[in-house]
Scaffold this motif. Structure first.
Motif, PDB file in Angstrom:
ATOM      1  N   SER A  80     -14.911  21.316  19.456  1.00 11.49           N
ATOM      2  CA  SER A  80     -15.604  20.952  20.697  1.00 11.49           C
ATOM      3  C   SER A  80     -14.899  19.753  21.317  1.00 11.49           C
ATOM      4  CB  SER A  80     -17.072  20.600  20.418  1.00 11.49           C
ATOM      5  OG  SER A  80     -17.784  21.731  19.965  1.00 11.49           O
ATOM      6  N   GLU A  81     -14.783  19.783  22.651  1.00 13.73           N
ATOM      7  CA  GLU A  81     -14.098  18.706  23.368  1.00 13.73           C
ATOM      8  C   GLU A  81     -15.078  17.978  24.279  1.00 13.73           C
ATOM      9  OE1 GLU A  81      -9.713  20.491  24.077  1.00 13.73           O
ATOM     10  OE2 GLU A  81     -11.335  21.855  24.623  1.00 13.73           O
ATOM     11  N   ASP A  82     -14.599  16.844  24.815  1.00 14.15           N
ATOM     12  CA  ASP A  82     -15.409  16.024  25.724  1.00 14.15           C
ATOM     13  C   ASP A  82     -16.736  15.621  25.067  1.00 14.15           C
ATOM     14  OD1 ASP A  82     -15.757  14.610  28.036  1.00 14.15           O
ATOM     15  OD2 ASP A  82     -16.753  16.251  29.103  1.00 14.15           O
ATOM     16  N   LEU A  83     -16.641  15.208  23.819  1.00 14.39           N
ATOM     17  CA  LEU A  83     -17.816  14.708  23.096  1.00 14.39           C
ATOM     18  C   LEU A  83     -17.933  13.204  23.308  1.00 14.39           C
ATOM     19  CD1 LEU A  83     -17.339  16.570  19.670  1.00 14.39           C
ATOM     20  CD2 LEU A  83     -18.661  17.317  21.657  1.00 14.39           C
ATOM     21  N   VAL A 103     -21.959  10.594  12.343  1.00 13.33           N
ATOM     22  CA  VAL A 103     -21.845  10.637  13.805  1.00 13.33           C
ATOM     23  C   VAL A 103     -23.107  11.208  14.427  1.00 13.33           C
ATOM     24  CG1 VAL A 103     -19.330  10.869  13.794  1.00 13.33           C
ATOM     25  CG2 VAL A 103     -20.748  12.930  13.859  1.00 13.33           C
ATOM     26  N   SER A 104     -23.327  10.802  15.665  1.00 18.73           N
ATOM     27  CA  SER A 104     -24.371  11.379  16.513  1.00 18.73           C
ATOM     28  C   SER A 104     -23.731  11.563  17.875  1.00 18.73           C
ATOM     29  CB  SER A 104     -25.570  10.432  16.597  1.00 18.73           C
ATOM     30  OG  SER A 104     -26.495  10.912  17.541  1.00 18.73           O
ATOM     31  N   VAL A 105     -23.599  12.842  18.303  1.00 22.26           N
ATOM     32  CA  VAL A 105     -22.782  13.114  19.485  1.00 22.26           C
ATOM     33  C   VAL A 105     -23.509  14.013  20.487  1.00 22.26           C
ATOM     34  CG1 VAL A 105     -20.618  12.867  18.226  1.00 22.26           C
ATOM     35  CG2 VAL A 105     -21.646  15.124  18.401  1.00 22.26           C
ATOM     36  N   THR A 106     -23.082  13.892  21.742  1.00 26.98           N
ATOM     37  CA  THR A 106     -23.565  14.795  22.792  1.00 26.98           C
ATOM     38  C   THR A 106     -22.349  15.320  23.555  1.00 26.98           C
ATOM     39  OG1 THR A 106     -23.743  13.093  24.490  1.00 26.98           O
ATOM     40  CG2 THR A 106     -25.674  13.418  23.084  1.00 26.98           C
ATOM     41  N   GLN A 107     -22.597  16.333  24.364  1.00 28.15           N
ATOM     42  CA  GLN A 107     -21.530  16.915  25.176  1.00 28.15           C
ATOM     43  C   GLN A 107     -22.125  17.296  26.528  1.00 28.15           C
ATOM     44  OE1 GLN A 107     -20.327  20.934  24.156  1.00 28.15           O
ATOM     45  NE2 GLN A 107     -18.159  20.399  24.362  1.00 28.15           N
ATOM     46  N   ASN A 108     -21.662  16.621  27.568  1.00 28.95           N
ATOM     47  CA  ASN A 108     -22.136  16.922  28.929  1.00 28.95           C
ATOM     48  C   ASN A 108     -23.662  16.919  29.017  1.00 28.95           C
ATOM     49  OD1 ASN A 108     -19.425  17.320  29.665  1.00 28.95           O
ATOM     50  ND2 ASN A 108     -19.519  19.456  28.972  1.00 28.95           N
ATOM     51  N   SER A 159     -14.444   9.587  25.375  1.00 26.79           N
ATOM     52  CA  SER A 159     -14.437  11.040  25.177  1.00 26.79           C
ATOM     53  C   SER A 159     -13.510  11.374  24.009  1.00 26.79           C
ATOM     54  CB  SER A 159     -13.924  11.713  26.458  1.00 26.79           C
ATOM     55  OG  SER A 159     -13.741  13.082  26.231  1.00 26.79           O
ATOM     56  N   PHE A 160     -13.950  12.311  23.164  1.00 30.78           N
ATOM     57  CA  PHE A 160     -13.105  12.717  22.039  1.00 30.78           C
ATOM     58  C   PHE A 160     -13.374  14.188  21.697  1.00 30.78           C
ATOM     59  CE2 PHE A 160     -17.043  11.230  20.167  1.00 30.78           C
ATOM     60  CZ  PHE A 160     -17.283  12.093  19.102  1.00 30.78           C
ATOM     61  N   ALA A 161     -12.503  14.729  20.856  1.00 29.08           N
ATOM     62  CA  ALA A 161     -12.664  16.113  20.377  1.00 29.08           C
ATOM     63  C   ALA A 161     -12.899  16.080  18.878  1.00 29.08           C
ATOM     64  CB  ALA A 161     -11.411  16.927  20.700  1.00 29.08           C
ATOM     65  N   ALA A 162     -13.563  17.103  18.367  1.00 30.62           N
ATOM     66  CA  ALA A 162     -13.821  17.194  16.926  1.00 30.62           C
ATOM     67  C   ALA A 162     -13.627  18.623  16.454  1.00 30.62           C
ATOM     68  CB  ALA A 162     -15.250  16.741  16.616  1.00 30.62           C
ATOM     69  N   VAL A 163     -13.163  18.757  15.213  1.00 23.93           N
ATOM     70  CA  VAL A 163     -13.180  20.058  14.547  1.00 23.93           C
ATOM     71  C   VAL A 163     -14.167  19.942  13.396  1.00 23.93           C
ATOM     72  CG1 VAL A 163     -10.929  20.940  15.203  1.00 23.93           C
ATOM     73  CG2 VAL A 163     -11.092  19.445  13.232  1.00 23.93           C
TER      74      VAL A 163
END
Length: 561
Positions: free
Chosen positions: A485-488, A506-511, A535-539
């Motif tokens: 996922s990108e733009d996290l 981690v605790s993340v959101t996207q848009n 902004s970052f990407a994760a696998v």
């Protein structure tokens, strides 16, 4: 880490399969990536059926093996079930000996001593058979290269039936029967069985002569599943069927020995639990004491005795962990002192290192430096080594190219063992470095994460995860799906955790999507990447986290960029 996004599968196939199954396209995409393109193939994948196991009589020499064993039983001969000291070998010995002893008691088991006899069939084992009037040895998870040993046994009037899964050499032993699907002239359809799996096919064939159906063999499938997990064979085809049903047995009616190891485990056991909870303990018996202790545990039917045996093996495992940590630390110091980071291989040696843990140490060094790795120690008047490789590189072939400097070797693409004379060590080390340097793709020296698909966080739902869980059992050839996922963005609650802050919560959101939590083991230092709502990407893979009685989906983060 290299992130490699898998090639996009054919969109027409994906859409067609999604429609046939009534699932989201991302599920269909994951299936097509695994070679599943029709409703029937999907049914077989999600509901593996024992009816789809191959006929054991298709394996070369199966009839010869069965006839010889039946003859031994009819004549009242003593039979020795012989196997290696690792998980695959000890489970195979437990399986075949237990099956034979259902109707016939003149059966003994033999596991070679790791230190006095070494890997595979030994002269001492054959002498033991002679001393005890044993005229048939069934060798499991070993024997495919025991040409001289089988000839030695034949001189003493002792027959061999070999059940192996390692790669044969140019010549196979002159045994009564050699069961090994990797023989070039063996037409058995599935080539990736483990040693215990070959043993299972043998008892399946023996049982079919008595009119026994597959239901009779269900009780043995927990052994096969643990062997598949521990030996890191592909969880595809027949192995997937055996592992799927074996895990059902392990969860519903495990043998006393497995129950003793898993009694404290909450929830359903997975193949991964078999790898990290059961396998190290079984291995510890052979590493620290003797592999026969593992067979005693796995064939014990009294639960109280099994708990006592398991306690002893747990103690061996505790000792093994301490040794493994100490030797790994020493090996890392040796590498740094010799400035070997520039090499394409990692080869270390100390005559005092414990032979029982050098395989584990080799795995740890491979994780650290990501190079084909060999860890040597003294073994009698020779040096013995365990080899481990990186994904995509065949260390067995590399050792074959160095065979002029080796006394004996055997194994698989990613793990092998060898012995050599001490005076050959330096020449071997140099030759191994040359072979690897000439043949390895430089990209393979950087760890790779293969990403199955891009994913939006909002699509991670309980329904999606319920279907994803049905892709299990996971293992080589059917790894747990990995998403990107990108733009996290961090919600502000991400932090380092663990005693030394080495892990990342981690605790993340996207848009603007609802926040989802995740854990990244050994990623604590990457907190800097995501601070200040960059902004970052994760696998990541997806799993469940249970906390104070509540179960939530979480990301199992593998890397961040």
């Amino acid at each position: 880490m290299r992130w490699t996004l898998k090639a996009e599968p054919d969109s027409g196939q994906v859409a067609s399969l999604a429609a046939q199954l009534g699932v989201e396209e991302i599920i269909a995409k994951l299936l097509v990536q695994r070679g599943i393109t029709t409703f029937e193939e999907a049914r077989a994948f999600f509901r593996p059926s024992l009816d789809e196991l191959h006929d054991p009589w298709l394996m070369k020499d199966m009839e010869k093996a069965v006839i010889r064993i039946e003859k031994a039983i009819e004549a009242g001969e003593n039979i020795l079930v012989y196997g290696d000291y690792d998980v695959d070998g000890t489970t195979a010995v437990s399986l075949v000996s237990s099956y034979l002893m259902e109707d016939y008691q003149q059966v003994a088991t033999y596991i070679p001593d790791r230190y006095n006899e070494g890997y595979g069939v030994s002269y001492q084992g054959i002498d033991f058979a002679e001393d005890n009037d044993i005229s048939l040895i069934i060798a499991l998870d070993c024997g495919i290269k025991a040409i001289d040993k089988v000839a030695y046994a034949r001189e003493k009037g002792i027959d061999f039936v070999i059940c192996d899964h390692h790669r044969p050499g140019a010549q196979v032993p002159d045994a009564v029967a050699v069961l090994d699907p990797k023989q070039e002239d063996c037409n058995y359809p599935y080539k990736e069985l483990c040693g215990c799996g070959v043993g299972f096919k043998l008892i399946q064939a023996l049982g079919s002569r008595k009119g026994q159906t597959l239901s009779h063999f269900m009780r043995y499938l927990d052994l096969v599943a643990v062997a598949i997990a521990a030996d890191i064979v592909p969880v595809t085809g027949e192995n997937r069927i055996l592992a799927y049903h074996g895990m059902k047995v392990l969860n519903s009616a495990p043998r006393a020995g497995f129950k003793a190891f898993t009694a404290q485990k909450k929830g359903e056991l997975t193949l991964t639990d078999a790898v990290f909870t059961i396998a190290p303990r079984i291995n510890a018996a052979g590493r620290m004491k003797h592999g026969q202790h593992a067979v005693n545990l796995l064939t014990e039917t009294d639960q109280n005795i099994a708990f006592a045996l398991a306690e002893d093996i747990d103690a061996y495992n505790t000792d093994r962990r301490a040794l493994d940590e100490e030797i790994t630390k020493n090996a890392l110091e040796q590498i740094r002192e010799n400035r070997e980071e520039e090499r394409k291989t990692t080869v270390v040696y100390n005559e005092m290192w414990h032979k029982g843990v050098i395989g584990i140490v080799a795995s740890r060094l491979t994780e650290t430096y990501y190079r084909p790795t060999l860890v040597f120690t003294k073994s009698g008047d020779k040096l013995a080594a365990s080899a481990r490789s990186v994904k995509g590189f065949d260390v067995y072939n590399a050792l074959e190219a160095c065979s002029d400097h080796i006394e004996q070797f055997g194994g698989h693409k990613y793990a092998a063992g060898l012995t050599l004379l001490e005076q050959q060590y330096e020449a071997f080390k140099q030759r191994f470095e040359e072979v690897v340097t000439q043949t390895i793709d430089p990209d393979l020296l950087t760890p790779e994460i293969q990403v199955d698909a891009r994913m939006d966080l909002e699509d991670i739902t309980p329904k999606f995860y319920r279907i994803l869980k049905q892709f299990a059992p996971f293992g080589p050839g059917n790894l747990s799906p990995v998403f990107m996922s990108e733009d996290l963005r961090d919600t502000g609650r991400s932090r380092q955790v663990g005693q030394d802050g080495s892990h990342l919560k981690v605790s993340v959101t996207q848009n603007g999507s609802p926040a989802i939590d995740g854990i990244g083991f050994s990623l604590g230092e990457k907190l800097e990447i995501i601070k200040n709502k960059r902004s970052f990407a994760a696998v990541y893979a997806i799993d469940e986290n249970e906390w104070q009685g509540r179960v939530n989906l979480q990301l199992k983060v593998k890397d961040l960029k």
